[in-house]
Design an enzyme around this catalytic site. Structure first.
Site, mmCIF file in Angstrom:
data_model
loop_
_atom_site.group_PDB
_atom_site.id
_atom_site.type_symbol
_atom_site.label_atom_id
_atom_site.label_comp_id
_atom_site.label_asym_id
_atom_site.label_seq_id
_atom_site.Cartn_x
_atom_site.Cartn_y
_atom_site.Cartn_z
ATOM 1 N N ASN A 1 0.868 -1.176 0.000
ATOM 2 C CA ASN A 1 0.000 0.000 0.000
ATOM 3 C C ASN A 1 0.906 1.227 0.000
ATOM 4 O O ASN A 1 1.490 1.576 1.023
ATOM 5 C CB ASN A 1 -0.876 -0.029 1.269
ATOM 6 C CG ASN A 1 -1.692 1.241 1.428
ATOM 7 O OD1 ASN A 1 -1.830 2.026 0.489
ATOM 8 N ND2 ASN A 1 -2.240 1.447 2.616
ATOM 9 N N TRP A 2 1.015 1.857 -1.180
ATOM 10 C CA TRP A 2 1.960 2.975 -1.308
ATOM 11 C C TRP A 2 1.432 4.248 -0.641
ATOM 12 O O TRP A 2 2.164 5.215 -0.497
ATOM 13 C CB TRP A 2 2.250 3.263 -2.779
ATOM 14 C CG TRP A 2 2.992 2.170 -3.502
ATOM 15 C CD1 TRP A 2 3.282 0.907 -3.044
ATOM 16 C CD2 TRP A 2 3.561 2.249 -4.810
ATOM 17 N NE1 TRP A 2 3.979 0.201 -3.982
ATOM 18 C CE2 TRP A 2 4.162 0.993 -5.087
ATOM 19 C CE3 TRP A 2 3.610 3.244 -5.789
ATOM 20 C CZ2 TRP A 2 4.808 0.721 -6.296
ATOM 21 C CZ3 TRP A 2 4.252 2.980 -6.995
ATOM 22 C CH2 TRP A 2 4.845 1.728 -7.241
ATOM 23 N N LYS A 3 0.172 4.263 -0.305
ATOM 24 C CA LYS A 3 -0.475 5.453 0.267
ATOM 25 C C LYS A 3 -0.244 6.661 -0.662
ATOM 26 O O LYS A 3 -0.136 6.470 -1.869
ATOM 27 C CB LYS A 3 0.030 5.726 1.681
ATOM 28 C CG LYS A 3 -0.008 4.472 2.561
ATOM 29 C CD LYS A 3 0.138 4.778 3.998
ATOM 30 C CE LYS A 3 0.267 3.464 4.770
ATOM 31 N NZ LYS A 3 0.150 3.630 6.192
ATOM 32 N N HIS B 1 -9.366 0.891 4.822
ATOM 33 C CA HIS B 1 -8.092 1.122 5.513
ATOM 34 C C HIS B 1 -8.328 2.052 6.712
ATOM 35 O O HIS B 1 -9.137 2.976 6.635
ATOM 36 C CB HIS B 1 -7.070 1.731 4.548
ATOM 37 C CG HIS B 1 -5.692 1.742 5.129
ATOM 38 N ND1 HIS B 1 -5.259 2.714 6.002
ATOM 39 C CD2 HIS B 1 -4.655 0.871 4.999
ATOM 40 C CE1 HIS B 1 -4.013 2.431 6.371
ATOM 41 N NE2 HIS B 1 -3.625 1.323 5.775
ATOM 42 N N GLU C 1 -6.743 4.451 7.902
ATOM 43 C CA GLU C 1 -6.565 5.889 7.683
ATOM 44 C C GLU C 1 -7.835 6.493 7.105
ATOM 45 O O GLU C 1 -8.175 7.643 7.377
ATOM 46 C CB GLU C 1 -5.344 6.131 6.778
ATOM 47 C CG GLU C 1 -4.055 5.947 7.555
ATOM 48 C CD GLU C 1 -2.876 5.468 6.750
ATOM 49 O OE1 GLU C 1 -2.897 5.576 5.513
ATOM 50 O OE2 GLU C 1 -1.918 4.960 7.383
ATOM 51 N N GLU D 1 -5.245 -5.142 10.710
ATOM 52 C CA GLU D 1 -4.258 -4.092 10.913
ATOM 53 C C GLU D 1 -4.555 -3.367 12.217
ATOM 54 O O GLU D 1 -5.406 -2.468 12.248
ATOM 55 C CB GLU D 1 -4.311 -3.090 9.760
ATOM 56 C CG GLU D 1 -4.026 -3.692 8.408
ATOM 57 C CD GLU D 1 -3.431 -2.669 7.465
ATOM 58 O OE1 GLU D 1 -2.303 -2.883 7.036
ATOM 59 O OE2 GLU D 1 -4.084 -1.645 7.191
ATOM 60 N N GLY E 1 2.429 2.267 10.662
ATOM 61 C CA GLY E 1 3.324 3.402 10.467
ATOM 62 C C GLY E 1 4.017 3.856 11.745
ATOM 63 O O GLY E 1 4.615 4.929 11.787
ATOM 64 N N SER F 1 3.587 -2.145 10.423
ATOM 65 C CA SER F 1 5.044 -2.121 10.636
ATOM 66 C C SER F 1 5.728 -3.446 10.324
ATOM 67 O O SER F 1 6.633 -3.874 11.048
ATOM 68 C CB SER F 1 5.366 -1.658 12.063
ATOM 69 O OG SER F 1 4.873 -0.347 12.268
ATOM 70 N N GLY G 1 2.884 -1.152 4.287
ATOM 71 C CA GLY G 1 2.898 0.273 3.962
ATOM 72 C C GLY G 1 4.313 0.730 3.654
ATOM 73 O O GLY G 1 4.825 0.516 2.556
ATOM 74 N N GLY G 2 4.972 1.342 4.648
ATOM 75 C CA GLY G 2 6.290 1.954 4.461
ATOM 76 C C GLY G 2 7.290 1.087 3.709
ATOM 77 O O GLY G 2 7.954 1.555 2.777
HETATM 78 C C1 PEP Z 1 -0.651 0.100 6.010
HETATM 79 O O1 PEP Z 1 -0.679 1.248 5.632
HETATM 80 O O2 PEP Z 1 -1.569 -0.664 5.683
HETATM 81 C C2 PEP Z 1 0.481 -0.346 6.837
HETATM 82 C C3 PEP Z 1 0.450 -1.539 7.356
HETATM 83 O O3 PEP Z 1 1.521 0.535 6.994
HETATM 84 P P1 PEP Z 1 2.968 0.223 7.646
HETATM 85 O O4 PEP Z 1 3.461 -1.055 7.073
HETATM 86 O O5 PEP Z 1 3.819 1.399 7.257
HETATM 87 O O6 PEP Z 1 2.755 0.136 9.125
#
Ligand code: PEP
Length: 256
Positions: free
Chosen positions: A11-13, A99, A101, A171, A177, A216, A237-238
């Site tokens: 997930n590049w956001k 998600h 966010e 999640e 994040g 994470s 994500g990251g």
């Molecule tokens: C996400 O945005 O779905 C996520 C899991 O982010 P991260 O891996 O950066 O915690």
């Protein structure tokens, strides 16, 4: 060997741009071979404007691409929205819905999220459906209650979807994040709870549905998480923005 094929989605956001994406696509193409693809299902979810670029760079590979979100309405005067038909038109095979966010920053609720999932499935898109508790909810010891409610709203759409077309992403919001991942044991306990709750709510193929973990995930913790019996891969994500890290996580999913 797990009974379900692991899946890893990036997930590049709201990150990236034409040049940075080119770099990332080049790295993925160089490292992800057919053998890895036969073991793990891989998806990247760039921002909407770059889905065409994903199609151009990944169209001749087995890496799929998808939306980070989709509209809860079919078409019409809804400025800024992007429909399931449009995602499909851009070659997307998947879309993320719900998600955290979007739930916390944009006020999306379960009813809208399950409507999005329904429309996406009808449009031949596969769905990654996110659920999870906040830090406050975990500290108040109501994680299972929160998840039970989220699963209850989604149960009819999960029950109607073929197992390979529907993925639950667990999640924990406190792990997204933040650099603070759930421990493999914590995540496994919740994944098992999600699976048994789906089954209790009438989802007959609950054992075949993949439940991936997000929060994470890094190359250093991926294998321990993915080795757990009910963790079927990850939503990343990251670490999905760095080709080497994403590929290392995909390899961990193949081993897990
Ligand atoms: C996400 O945005 O779905 C996520 C899991 O982010 P991260 O891996 O950066 O915690």
């Amino acid at each position: 060997m797990k009974p379900r094929k692991p899946l890893v989605a990036g997930n590049w956001k709201m990150n990236g741009g034409t040049l940075a994406n080119e770099h990332l696509f080049t790295g993925l193409r160089a490292s992800i071979d057919r053998h890895l693809m036969s073991q793990v299902e891989l998806i990247v979810c760039p921002p909407y404007p770059y889905l065409g670029q994903a199609a151009a760079w990944l169209g001749d590979t087995d890496i799929a691409w998808g939306g980070q979100n989709v509209a809860s309405l079919e078409s019409g005067a809804f400025t800024g929205e992007v429909s399931a038909t449009m995602l499909e038109d851009l070659g997307c095979k998947w879309t993320i819905v719900g998600h955290s966010e979007r739930r916390t920053l944009l006020g999306e609720e379960d009813e809208t999220i399950s409507r999005k999932a329904e429309l996406a499935l009808a449009q031949k898109l596969n769905v990654i459906y996110c659920i999870g508790e906040t830090l406050d909810e975990r500290e108040r010891d109501i994680t299972e209650e929160v998840l039970r409610q989220q699963i209850e709203r989604a149960a009819p759409v999960i029950a109607s979807a073929p197992a390979e077309r529907f993925v639950i992403a667990y999640e924990p919001v406190w792990a997204i994040g933040t650099g603070r991942s759930a421990t493999p044991e914590q995540a496994q306990a919740v994944h098992e709870f999600i699976r048994t709750t789906m089954a209790a709510m009438g989802v007959q193929h609950a054992r075949q549905i993949r439940i991936v973990y997000g929060g994470s995930v890094k190359p250093s913790n991926a294998l321990a998480l993915f080795s757990m019996p009910d963790i079927d891969g990850g939503l990343i994500g990251g670490a999905s923005l760095v080709a080497d890290e994403f590929v290392a996580i995909c390899r961990a999913a193949a081993l897990g």
